[in-house]
Design an enzyme around this catalytic site. Structure first.
Site, short mmCIF file in Angstrom:
data_model
loop_
_atom_site.label_atom_id
_atom_site.label_comp_id
_atom_site.label_asym_id
_atom_site.label_seq_id
_atom_site.Cartn_x
_atom_site.Cartn_y
_atom_site.Cartn_z
CB THR A 1 -0.82 -0.05 1.31
OG1 THR A 1 -1.76 -1.10 1.20
CG2 THR A 1 -1.54 1.25 1.60
N GLY B 1 -10.51 -2.65 3.48
CA GLY B 1 -9.50 -2.56 4.54
C GLY B 1 -9.55 -1.22 5.24
N GLY C 1 -5.21 -4.73 7.56
CA GLY C 1 -6.28 -3.76 7.69
C GLY C 1 -7.32 -4.09 8.75
#
Ligand code: ASP
Length: 307
Positions: free
Chosen positions: A173, A203, A227
């Site tokens: 991410t 998430g 997450g």
């Protein structure tokens, strides 16, 4: 000492160890983190806003296939791309986010449009894609987002008979937090989520307070990691709340909250910046793609835990 401006970026946290990356991959990842820092710093040096700088840095990482955001996003269980993104402006506490989008080249910019050009905070799936089209944002087809490596990751996950999603989160991410010359802070986060996700799983990244938060009274935070745990610990807001209400330095608050995530069983990390320009990170995974630059310091880029 107050820093005039500061920018911190991340490209994900997870099982990232010496020897896992080829020298070529490692070079490309470091170069991309440096390019993201420079894209944001160019704005901050010219007295641009923290929000513009965070968005610009994230766009660079979204366009780079080494990271799990925009181009290079992971596949869902059904072989689709469903991206999430969020932005927040600490000056006003305005926020915008999208979840499950599949057609916008830079989801972070779509999140910003939600914040600035809609009365809403969070838009999802087909509706968010339609809003993107209406806003005239650059669209991209599957051939832009999909990479052979991510396809292989999904196949490996499935052939291992694993019906869970990828808990190792090897693919990052991305996010950025900034403090500008005017003293305002902002945060931005963008992700493809986790490999093999299904049933419309969302998430922490697009959830304001969980994966992304900014408040001039406390600081700005962007998260990466498992997450489900970051949502339960409401990580980004929790760090800001500890700073604002208990007077904890933001880096200390970040370390404490990551420890708490660990106690729940989660792994990952955060980047933070305070209103005084203090910037840094905390993580409990073996590595985290990360970088920092400020008016007072040279750019630093790091990958492994012991760097
Ligand atoms: N936090 C992201 C998510 O749960 C994944 C990651 O940061 O790698 O969707």
């Amino acid at each position: 000492m107050n820093q005039d401006w500061t920018l911190v970026v991340h490209g994900g946290a997870g099982i990232i160890e010496q020897g896992n990356l080829s020298p070529e991959e490692e070079r490309s990842i470091r170069a991309a983190l440096s390019a993201a820092l420079e894209a944001g710093a160019a704005i901050l040096r010219e007295a641009g806003t923290a929000l513009d700088a965070a968005e610009a840095a994230v766009r660079v990482l979204e366009d780079d296939p080494h990271f799990n955001a925009g181009r290079g996003s992971v596949f869902t269980f059904d072989g689709d791309i469903e991206m999430d993104a969020a932005v927040m402006d600490g000056r006003t506490r305005d926020a915008g986010a999208v979840t499950g989008v599949g057609r916008t080249r830079n989801p972070v910019s779509l999140a910003r449009r939600v914040m600035e050009d809609s009365p809403h905070v969070l838009l999802s799936r087909e509706g968010a894609d339609a809003f993107s089209l209406q806003q005239g944002l650059e669209q991209a087809g599957p051939e832009w987002f999909e990479t052979a490596e991510r396809r292989r990751n999904l196949e490996e996950l499935k052939s291992a008979g694993n019906d869970a999603f990828d808990v190792d989160m090897k693919y990052g991410t991305v996010g950025a937090v900034a403090r500008d010359k005017a003293g305002h802070v902002a945060a931005a986060t963008s992700t493809g989520g986790v490999t093999g996700k299904r049933w419309g799983r969302i998430g922490d990244s697009p959830l304001i307070g969980a994966g992304t938060y900014a408040d001039d009274r406390a600081g700005a935070v962007s998260c990466t990691g498992s997450g489900e745990f970051f949502i339960r610990a409401v990580v980004a807001h929790e760090i800001c709340a500890r700073t604002r209400l208990a007077g904890e330095p933001i880096l200390g608050a970040a370390r404490a909250v990551i420890k708490d995530v660990g106690a729940l069983g989660g792994t990952g990390g955060v980047i933070v910046v305070g209103p005084d320009g203090t910037g840094g990170w905390a993580f409990n995974s073996s590595g985290m793609y990360r970088g920092r630059i400020s008016s007072e310091s040279e750019p630093v880029v790091a990958i492994y835990g012991d760097e």
